[in-house]
Motif scaffolding. Structure first.
Motif, PDB file in Angstrom:
ATOM      1  N   GLU A 102       0.851  -1.189   0.000  1.00  0.00           N
ATOM      2  CA  GLU A 102       0.000   0.000   0.000  1.00  0.00           C
ATOM      3  C   GLU A 102       0.884   1.235   0.000  1.00  0.00           C
ATOM      4  OE1 GLU A 102      -2.989   0.001   3.024  1.00  0.00           O
ATOM      5  OE2 GLU A 102      -3.741  -1.965   2.428  1.00  0.00           O
ATOM      6  N   LEU A 103       0.591   2.155  -0.898  1.00  0.00           N
ATOM      7  CA  LEU A 103       1.348   3.399  -1.044  1.00  0.00           C
ATOM      8  C   LEU A 103       0.408   4.581  -0.933  1.00  0.00           C
ATOM      9  CD1 LEU A 103       3.414   2.313  -4.176  1.00  0.00           C
ATOM     10  CD2 LEU A 103       4.203   2.333  -1.812  1.00  0.00           C
ATOM     11  N   ALA A 104       0.983   5.697  -0.642  1.00  0.00           N
ATOM     12  CA  ALA A 104       0.196   6.937  -0.646  1.00  0.00           C
ATOM     13  C   ALA A 104      -0.239   7.218  -2.079  1.00  0.00           C
ATOM     14  CB  ALA A 104       1.025   8.090  -0.098  1.00  0.00           C
ATOM     15  N   ALA A 105      -1.409   7.800  -2.241  1.00  0.00           N
ATOM     16  CA  ALA A 105      -1.946   8.069  -3.571  1.00  0.00           C
ATOM     17  C   ALA A 105      -1.063   9.018  -4.365  1.00  0.00           C
ATOM     18  CB  ALA A 105      -3.362   8.629  -3.466  1.00  0.00           C
ATOM     19  N   ASP A 106      -0.281   9.849  -3.696  1.00  0.00           N
ATOM     20  CA  ASP A 106       0.566  10.797  -4.419  1.00  0.00           C
ATOM     21  C   ASP A 106       1.988  10.259  -4.671  1.00  0.00           C
ATOM     22  OD1 ASP A 106       1.425  10.831  -1.812  1.00  0.00           O
ATOM     23  OD2 ASP A 106       1.476  13.021  -1.653  1.00  0.00           O
ATOM     24  N   THR A 107       2.180   8.929  -4.546  1.00  0.00           N
ATOM     25  CA  THR A 107       3.485   8.333  -4.843  1.00  0.00           C
ATOM     26  C   THR A 107       3.791   8.561  -6.316  1.00  0.00           C
ATOM     27  OG1 THR A 107       3.098   6.626  -3.174  1.00  0.00           O
ATOM     28  CG2 THR A 107       4.819   6.182  -4.788  1.00  0.00           C
ATOM     29  N   THR A 108       5.025   8.966  -6.601  1.00  0.00           N
ATOM     30  CA  THR A 108       5.385   9.292  -7.981  1.00  0.00           C
ATOM     31  C   THR A 108       5.426   8.041  -8.842  1.00  0.00           C
ATOM     32  OG1 THR A 108       7.757   9.017  -7.622  1.00  0.00           O
ATOM     33  CG2 THR A 108       6.822  11.207  -7.176  1.00  0.00           C
ATOM     34  N   ALA A 109       5.226   8.225 -10.128  1.00  0.00           N
ATOM     35  CA  ALA A 109       5.254   7.129 -11.086  1.00  0.00           C
ATOM     36  C   ALA A 109       6.630   6.479 -11.124  1.00  0.00           C
ATOM     37  CB  ALA A 109       4.857   7.635 -12.473  1.00  0.00           C
ATOM     38  N   VAL A 110       7.682   7.300 -10.960  1.00  0.00           N
ATOM     39  CA  VAL A 110       9.044   6.754 -10.952  1.00  0.00           C
ATOM     40  C   VAL A 110       9.207   5.780  -9.788  1.00  0.00           C
ATOM     41  CG1 VAL A 110      11.479   7.356 -10.664  1.00  0.00           C
ATOM     42  CG2 VAL A 110      10.012   8.768 -12.113  1.00  0.00           C
ATOM     43  N   ARG A 111       8.713   6.165  -8.594  1.00  0.00           N
ATOM     44  CA  ARG A 111       8.837   5.293  -7.422  1.00  0.00           C
ATOM     45  C   ARG A 111       8.025   4.022  -7.610  1.00  0.00           C
ATOM     46  NH1 ARG A 111      11.792   2.818  -4.234  1.00  0.00           N
ATOM     47  NH2 ARG A 111      10.951   2.360  -2.193  1.00  0.00           N
ATOM     48  N   ILE A 112       6.830   4.121  -8.163  1.00  0.00           N
ATOM     49  CA  ILE A 112       6.004   2.938  -8.413  1.00  0.00           C
ATOM     50  C   ILE A 112       6.716   2.005  -9.389  1.00  0.00           C
ATOM     51  CG2 ILE A 112       3.831   2.110  -9.401  1.00  0.00           C
ATOM     52  CD1 ILE A 112       2.538   4.704  -8.288  1.00  0.00           C
ATOM     53  N   ALA A 113       7.326   2.572 -10.434  1.00  0.00           N
ATOM     54  CA  ALA A 113       8.064   1.767 -11.411  1.00  0.00           C
ATOM     55  C   ALA A 113       9.242   1.057 -10.754  1.00  0.00           C
ATOM     56  CB  ALA A 113       8.537   2.638 -12.566  1.00  0.00           C
ATOM     57  N   GLU A 114       9.937   1.739  -9.837  1.00  0.00           N
ATOM     58  CA  GLU A 114      11.062   1.106  -9.124  1.00  0.00           C
ATOM     59  C   GLU A 114      10.587  -0.085  -8.296  1.00  0.00           C
ATOM     60  OE1 GLU A 114      13.830   5.107  -8.397  1.00  0.00           O
ATOM     61  OE2 GLU A 114      12.448   4.436  -6.836  1.00  0.00           O
ATOM     62  N   ILE A 115       9.457   0.086  -7.635  1.00  0.00           N
ATOM     63  CA  ILE A 115       8.910  -0.988  -6.799  1.00  0.00           C
ATOM     64  C   ILE A 115       8.493  -2.173  -7.665  1.00  0.00           C
ATOM     65  CG2 ILE A 115       7.012  -1.626  -5.258  1.00  0.00           C
ATOM     66  CD1 ILE A 115       7.161   1.305  -4.200  1.00  0.00           C
ATOM     67  N   VAL A 116       7.807  -1.885  -8.763  1.00  0.00           N
ATOM     68  CA  VAL A 116       7.364  -2.953  -9.676  1.00  0.00           C
ATOM     69  C   VAL A 116       8.576  -3.678 -10.245  1.00  0.00           C
ATOM     70  CG1 VAL A 116       6.209  -3.418 -11.869  1.00  0.00           C
ATOM     71  CG2 VAL A 116       5.144  -1.891 -10.190  1.00  0.00           C
ATOM     72  N   HIS A 117       9.596  -2.931 -10.615  1.00  0.00           N
ATOM     73  CA  HIS A 117      10.816  -3.531 -11.145  1.00  0.00           C
ATOM     74  C   HIS A 117      11.465  -4.435 -10.086  1.00  0.00           C
ATOM     75  CE1 HIS A 117      14.412  -4.078 -13.519  1.00  0.00           C
ATOM     76  NE2 HIS A 117      15.140  -3.704 -12.476  1.00  0.00           N
ATOM     77  N   ALA A 118      11.537  -3.971  -8.855  1.00  0.00           N
ATOM     78  CA  ALA A 118      12.139  -4.754  -7.770  1.00  0.00           C
ATOM     79  C   ALA A 118      11.341  -6.037  -7.506  1.00  0.00           C
ATOM     80  CB  ALA A 118      12.247  -3.925  -6.501  1.00  0.00           C
ATOM     81  N   LEU A 119      10.015  -5.931  -7.528  1.00  0.00           N
ATOM     82  CA  LEU A 119       9.194  -7.114  -7.324  1.00  0.00           C
ATOM     83  C   LEU A 119       9.386  -8.130  -8.457  1.00  0.00           C
ATOM     84  CD1 LEU A 119       5.888  -5.506  -6.035  1.00  0.00           C
ATOM     85  CD2 LEU A 119       7.447  -6.971  -4.750  1.00  0.00           C
ATOM     86  N   GLY A 120       9.492  -7.620  -9.693  1.00  0.00           N
ATOM     87  CA  GLY A 120       9.700  -8.499 -10.840  1.00  0.00           C
ATOM     88  C   GLY A 120      11.043  -9.175 -10.794  1.00  0.00           C
ATOM     89  N   ALA A 121      12.067  -8.508 -10.303  1.00  0.00           N
ATOM     90  CA  ALA A 121      13.410  -9.064 -10.234  1.00  0.00           C
ATOM     91  C   ALA A 121      13.504 -10.127  -9.142  1.00  0.00           C
ATOM     92  CB  ALA A 121      14.429  -7.963  -9.969  1.00  0.00           C
ATOM     93  N   SER A 122      12.656 -10.053  -8.102  1.00  0.00           N
ATOM     94  CA  SER A 122      12.750 -11.006  -7.000  1.00  0.00           C
ATOM     95  C   SER A 122      12.040 -12.320  -7.302  1.00  0.00           C
ATOM     96  CB  SER A 122      12.175 -10.395  -5.726  1.00  0.00           C
ATOM     97  OG  SER A 122      10.779 -10.223  -5.851  1.00  0.00           O
TER      98      SER A 122
END
Length: 123
Positions: A102-122
């Protein structure tokens, strides 16, 4: 006797000897001794019984009749993901397999992309 020097045992005798090894407290060595065979020969007969090539006599227990139950094989049910609880308007939820973030609604797209990338790599 046979030229090979090997004794041939009737199937019923083999089956009875194997059945005796299955009784509580019985040992292959003790049963083999009673029948005058080597323990490894009796073990070979046990293998035949496990493979269904030697039919054992029915157990003689009058107090417990032999019963059979059907065996039913089914494909396992796929695990179902729990229903996500509703989020307030100021939250964002990322779900990746069993992981929910769960993230704050104002989380930047760059940060969301980093998280998605990290989840995909794991994975």
């Amino acid at each position: 006797m046979f030229e090979s020097g090997h004794r041939r045992w009737p199937e019923a005798v083999k089956a009875q000897a194997v059945a005796e090894t299955l009784e509580p407290g019985a040992t292959v060595n003790a049963v083999a001794g009673r029948y005058g065979v080597k323990p490894n020969q009796l073990s070979a007969w046990r293998c035949l019984a496990k493979q269904g090539k030697l039919v054992l006599p029915a157990a003689e227990t009058a107090t417990e009749p032999t019963t059979f139950a059907p065996l039913v094989l089914c494909d396992p049910e796929p695990p179902q993901a729990p229903e996500p609880s509703p989020l307030p308007d100021d939250k964002l939820r990322l779900i990746f397999g069993d992981v929910a973030i769960e993230l704050a609604a104002d989380t930047t797209a760059v940060r969301i992309a980093e998280i998605v990338h990290a989840l995909g790599a794991s994975s």
